[in-house]
Design a protein around this motif. Structure first.
Motif, PDB file in Angstrom:
ATOM      1  N   ALA A 194       2.906 -13.327   8.823  1.00 40.53           N
ATOM      2  CA  ALA A 194       3.279 -12.534   9.921  1.00 40.53           C
ATOM      3  C   ALA A 194       2.060 -11.839  10.563  1.00 40.53           C
ATOM      4  O   ALA A 194       1.892 -11.019  10.147  1.00 40.53           O
ATOM      5  CB  ALA A 194       4.389 -11.671   9.571  1.00 40.53           C
ATOM      6  N   ILE A 195       1.509 -12.353  11.552  1.00 39.24           N
ATOM      7  CA  ILE A 195       0.519 -11.561  12.164  1.00 39.24           C
ATOM      8  C   ILE A 195       0.861 -10.543  13.185  1.00 39.24           C
ATOM      9  O   ILE A 195       1.760 -10.739  14.040  1.00 39.24           O
ATOM     10  CB  ILE A 195      -0.369 -12.610  13.236  1.00 39.24           C
ATOM     11  CG1 ILE A 195      -0.677 -14.099  12.281  1.00 39.24           C
ATOM     12  CG2 ILE A 195      -1.938 -11.996  13.608  1.00 39.24           C
ATOM     13  CD1 ILE A 195      -1.475 -14.986  13.382  1.00 39.24           C
ATOM     14  N   MET A 196       0.268  -9.598  12.946  1.00 39.90           N
ATOM     15  CA  MET A 196       0.562  -7.967  13.586  1.00 39.90           C
ATOM     16  C   MET A 196      -0.146  -8.364  14.771  1.00 39.90           C
ATOM     17  O   MET A 196      -1.045  -7.482  15.249  1.00 39.90           O
ATOM     18  CB  MET A 196       0.289  -6.790  12.891  1.00 39.90           C
ATOM     19  CG  MET A 196       0.986  -6.745  11.462  1.00 39.90           C
ATOM     20  SD  MET A 196       0.562  -5.346  10.581  1.00 39.90           S
ATOM     21  CE  MET A 196      -0.825  -5.902   9.898  1.00 39.90           C
ATOM     22  N   TYR A 205       4.372  -8.044   1.837  1.00 38.82           N
ATOM     23  CA  TYR A 205       3.630  -6.863   1.772  1.00 38.82           C
ATOM     24  C   TYR A 205       2.785  -6.727   2.862  1.00 38.82           C
ATOM     25  O   TYR A 205       2.579  -7.503   3.794  1.00 38.82           O
ATOM     26  CB  TYR A 205       2.272  -7.563   0.710  1.00 38.82           C
ATOM     27  CG  TYR A 205       2.685  -7.519  -0.683  1.00 38.82           C
ATOM     28  CD1 TYR A 205       2.938  -6.364  -1.250  1.00 38.82           C
ATOM     29  CD2 TYR A 205       2.354  -8.688  -1.566  1.00 38.82           C
ATOM     30  CE1 TYR A 205       3.173  -6.124  -2.497  1.00 38.82           C
ATOM     31  CE2 TYR A 205       2.657  -8.543  -2.883  1.00 38.82           C
ATOM     32  CZ  TYR A 205       3.028  -7.453  -3.545  1.00 38.82           C
ATOM     33  OH  TYR A 205       3.529  -7.397  -4.922  1.00 38.82           O
ATOM     34  N   ASP A 206       2.618  -5.370   3.150  1.00 38.81           N
ATOM     35  CA  ASP A 206       1.604  -4.885   4.269  1.00 38.81           C
ATOM     36  C   ASP A 206       0.873  -3.844   4.160  1.00 38.81           C
ATOM     37  O   ASP A 206       1.287  -2.729   3.955  1.00 38.81           O
ATOM     38  CB  ASP A 206       2.714  -4.541   5.538  1.00 38.81           C
ATOM     39  CG  ASP A 206       2.024  -3.884   6.620  1.00 38.81           C
ATOM     40  OD1 ASP A 206       0.881  -4.100   6.991  1.00 38.81           O
ATOM     41  OD2 ASP A 206       2.756  -3.401   7.546  1.00 38.81           O
ATOM     42  N   PHE A 207      -0.283  -4.076   3.630  1.00 38.61           N
ATOM     43  CA  PHE A 207      -1.260  -3.005   3.073  1.00 38.61           C
ATOM     44  C   PHE A 207      -2.343  -2.900   4.511  1.00 38.61           C
ATOM     45  O   PHE A 207      -3.067  -3.956   4.774  1.00 38.61           O
ATOM     46  CB  PHE A 207      -1.934  -3.321   1.831  1.00 38.61           C
ATOM     47  CG  PHE A 207      -1.173  -3.238   0.708  1.00 38.61           C
ATOM     48  CD1 PHE A 207      -0.769  -2.142   0.270  1.00 38.61           C
ATOM     49  CD2 PHE A 207      -0.476  -4.408   0.147  1.00 38.61           C
ATOM     50  CE1 PHE A 207       0.243  -2.096  -0.923  1.00 38.61           C
ATOM     51  CE2 PHE A 207       0.219  -4.457  -0.911  1.00 38.61           C
ATOM     52  CZ  PHE A 207       0.493  -3.243  -1.480  1.00 38.61           C
ATOM     53  N   GLU A 208      -2.694  -1.794   4.929  1.00 36.88           N
ATOM     54  CA  GLU A 208      -3.626  -1.700   5.771  1.00 36.88           C
ATOM     55  C   GLU A 208      -4.400  -0.329   5.756  1.00 36.88           C
ATOM     56  O   GLU A 208      -4.144   0.717   5.197  1.00 36.88           O
ATOM     57  CB  GLU A 208      -2.638  -1.357   7.203  1.00 36.88           C
ATOM     58  CG  GLU A 208      -1.742  -2.462   7.659  1.00 36.88           C
ATOM     59  CD  GLU A 208      -1.340  -2.118   8.971  1.00 36.88           C
ATOM     60  OE1 GLU A 208      -1.870  -1.566   9.650  1.00 36.88           O
ATOM     61  OE2 GLU A 208       0.170  -2.373   8.917  1.00 36.88           O
ATOM     62  N   LEU A 228       7.226 -15.207  -0.917  1.00 33.02           N
ATOM     63  CA  LEU A 228       6.118 -14.173  -1.146  1.00 33.02           C
ATOM     64  C   LEU A 228       5.507 -14.283   0.497  1.00 33.02           C
ATOM     65  O   LEU A 228       4.860 -15.373   1.011  1.00 33.02           O
ATOM     66  CB  LEU A 228       4.895 -14.574  -1.796  1.00 33.02           C
ATOM     67  CG  LEU A 228       3.724 -13.973  -1.969  1.00 33.02           C
ATOM     68  CD1 LEU A 228       4.139 -12.338  -2.226  1.00 33.02           C
ATOM     69  CD2 LEU A 228       2.777 -14.579  -3.004  1.00 33.02           C
ATOM     70  N   SER A 229       5.593 -13.071   1.236  1.00 34.91           N
ATOM     71  CA  SER A 229       5.277 -12.948   2.733  1.00 34.91           C
ATOM     72  C   SER A 229       4.295 -11.766   2.644  1.00 34.91           C
ATOM     73  O   SER A 229       4.296 -10.928   1.915  1.00 34.91           O
ATOM     74  CB  SER A 229       6.558 -12.865   3.364  1.00 34.91           C
ATOM     75  OG  SER A 229       6.206 -12.359   4.635  1.00 34.91           O
ATOM     76  N   VAL A 230       3.395 -12.000   3.898  1.00 30.89           N
ATOM     77  CA  VAL A 230       2.371 -10.939   4.096  1.00 30.89           C
ATOM     78  C   VAL A 230       2.135 -10.798   5.520  1.00 30.89           C
ATOM     79  O   VAL A 230       2.171 -11.651   6.496  1.00 30.89           O
ATOM     80  CB  VAL A 230       0.997 -11.445   3.321  1.00 30.89           C
ATOM     81  CG1 VAL A 230       0.711 -12.639   3.945  1.00 30.89           C
ATOM     82  CG2 VAL A 230       0.043 -10.171   3.450  1.00 30.89           C
ATOM     83  N   ALA A 231       2.163  -9.356   5.846  1.00 33.43           N
ATOM     84  CA  ALA A 231       1.854  -8.948   7.310  1.00 33.43           C
ATOM     85  C   ALA A 231       0.407  -9.008   7.436  1.00 33.43           C
ATOM     86  O   ALA A 231      -0.251  -8.310   6.822  1.00 33.43           O
ATOM     87  CB  ALA A 231       2.285  -7.853   7.697  1.00 33.43           C
ATOM     88  N   THR A 232      -0.313 -10.024   8.280  1.00 30.62           N
ATOM     89  CA  THR A 232      -1.714 -10.098   8.458  1.00 30.62           C
ATOM     90  C   THR A 232      -2.192  -9.191   9.343  1.00 30.62           C
ATOM     91  O   THR A 232      -1.664  -9.066  10.546  1.00 30.62           O
ATOM     92  CB  THR A 232      -2.147 -11.737   8.396  1.00 30.62           C
ATOM     93  OG1 THR A 232      -1.995 -11.754   9.657  1.00 30.62           O
ATOM     94  CG2 THR A 232      -1.491 -12.415   7.585  1.00 30.62           C
ATOM     95  N   GLY A 234       4.153  -1.356   1.097  1.00 29.67           N
ATOM     96  CA  GLY A 234       2.708  -1.214   1.625  1.00 29.67           C
ATOM     97  C   GLY A 234       2.398   0.292   1.203  1.00 29.67           C
ATOM     98  O   GLY A 234       3.033   0.963   0.800  1.00 29.67           O
ATOM     99  N   GLN A 235       0.932   0.404   1.784  1.00 29.59           N
ATOM    100  CA  GLN A 235       0.419   1.603   1.598  1.00 29.59           C
ATOM    101  C   GLN A 235      -1.080   1.603   2.189  1.00 29.59           C
ATOM    102  O   GLN A 235      -1.562   0.490   2.368  1.00 29.59           O
ATOM    103  CB  GLN A 235       0.191   1.969   0.145  1.00 29.59           C
ATOM    104  CG  GLN A 235       0.516   3.602  -0.242  1.00 29.59           C
ATOM    105  CD  GLN A 235      -0.558   4.414  -0.329  1.00 29.59           C
ATOM    106  OE1 GLN A 235      -1.541   4.073   0.418  1.00 29.59           O
ATOM    107  NE2 GLN A 235      -0.589   5.540  -1.373  1.00 29.59           N
TER     108      GLN A 235
END
Length: 333
Positions: free
Chosen positions: A229-231, A158-161, A186-190, A119-120
């Motif tokens: 994965a919901i934050m 992935y975790d882009f914010e 393929l996973s993502v933090a939403t 992420g970034q």
């Protein structure tokens, strides 16, 4: 206009947001009502975010053995392996111990998938932040992700914010990464799903950045990935019951939006330095588990739903106890 009339209008204006807050609070409290079904608990599809120490040389094989005792009901871990440089590059020097970690992990925990967490901060107007609108930047991100999968990671998380609702470039990154990594996870933090109409505008006005995604954008992301994965923390809720209701609402919405073939993880706050001080009191692993169980009870069984704990280095013994008692063994006590 008389002074009395001015004061009257000021009182009306002040009462409107207060009334809205009270209405939302009442809704969340109702969402927290009820009793979870005995079957509504962990099915062994939980996850844990792991800090950078696991890939930079600070963690050893002995640490993997110690962690293994914690992961009985977990299927996935996300190991922080970045951050990416501003142009999307991921130098191998940022994860010098990753190969050793993978060797230890596969030997000790072959049944727990290990994904590289990348992420970034995203801000196209700031040269120091990642710009996903630039195709060359996305290509470098994908190249870094593929290098990690080639090294032996089971997938990419992935975790882009922050990412604006409807951001087509983030969706493009998912498609391009899928093409590069093939069948790897393929996973993502939403971001959180907008809980009520108008919440996005309100938070952008008060908080200054996007916090929520629309249901439709969340659906699109879930359809492009193997796992979301919901934050669901830093909710700004001041009471435990309201946080439990907030998680129940997020979970209920996500259950309707996420395809059955996509794993759904609900983020649980195993840390204690929230952005807003009141959240340290309101939010907990136990409340996240309770809210998830309530939503699951109303929806019906969902085998590939789980909790995702954030984060290993901040989690206390109490956090782990709550995870076990409120989620893994919820009906045994």
């Amino acid at each position: 206009m008389t002074t009395r009339r001015v004061l009257k209008w000021l009182a009306i204006i002040a009462a409107v947001p207060l009334t809205l807050v009270l209405i939302v609070a009442a809704m969340l409290r109702l969402d927290y009502a009820g009793t979870p079904a005995p079957w509504a608990k962990s099915t062994g599809n939980d996850a844990l975010w792991l800090g950078h120490a696991w890939v930079d040389g600070r963690r050893t094989a002995a640490d993997v053995n110690t962690l293994a005792a914690r992961l009985g009901s977990m299927k996935d871990v996300y190991v922080h392996s970045g951050p990416l440089d501003a142009n999307g590059t991921l130098p191998a020097a940022k994860y010098p111990n990753a190969a050793n970690l993978l060797t230890w992990w596969k030997a000790r925990l072959p049944g727990v998938r290990i994904s590289a967490w990348l992420g970034q901060t995203v801000n196209p107007d700031d040269e120091g932040h990642l710009n996903l609108a630039d195709q060359a930047t996305r290509a470098r991100v994908v190249a870094g992700a593929k290098a990690l999968v080639d090294l032996g990671f089971d997938g990419i998380h992935y975790d882009f914010e922050p990412v604006d609702d409807g951001d087509a470039d983030y969706l493009a990154l998912m498609r391009e990464t899928r093409q590069a990594i093939g069948s790897a996870v393929l996973s993502v933090a939403t971001h959180q799903i907008e809980p009520v109409i108008g919440a996005t505008f309100l938070f952008r006005t008060v908080g200054g950045h996007p916090k929520y995604w629309s249901p439709e954008y969340f659906r699109q992301m879930a359809e492009l990935t193997d796992q979301v994965a919901i934050m669901t923390y830093d909710s700004w809720t001041p009471l435990q019951s309201l946080y439990g209701g907030y998680v129940a609402r997020q979970t209920a919405m996500a259950l309707e939006l996420t395809p059955d073939t996509t794993d759904l993880l609900i983020g649980a706050p195993a840390y204690h330095d929230h952005m807003v001080g009141i959240s340290d009191y309101a939010e907990s692993v136990a409340m996240a588990a309770e809210g998830t169980r309530l939503a699951l009870t109303d929806h019906g069984p969902r085998p590939n739903l789980g909790l995702a704990l954030y984060i290993d280095f901040a989690a206390t013994e109490e956090d782990w106890r709550e995870y076990e008692q409120a989620w893994v063994r919820a009906t045994e006590e």
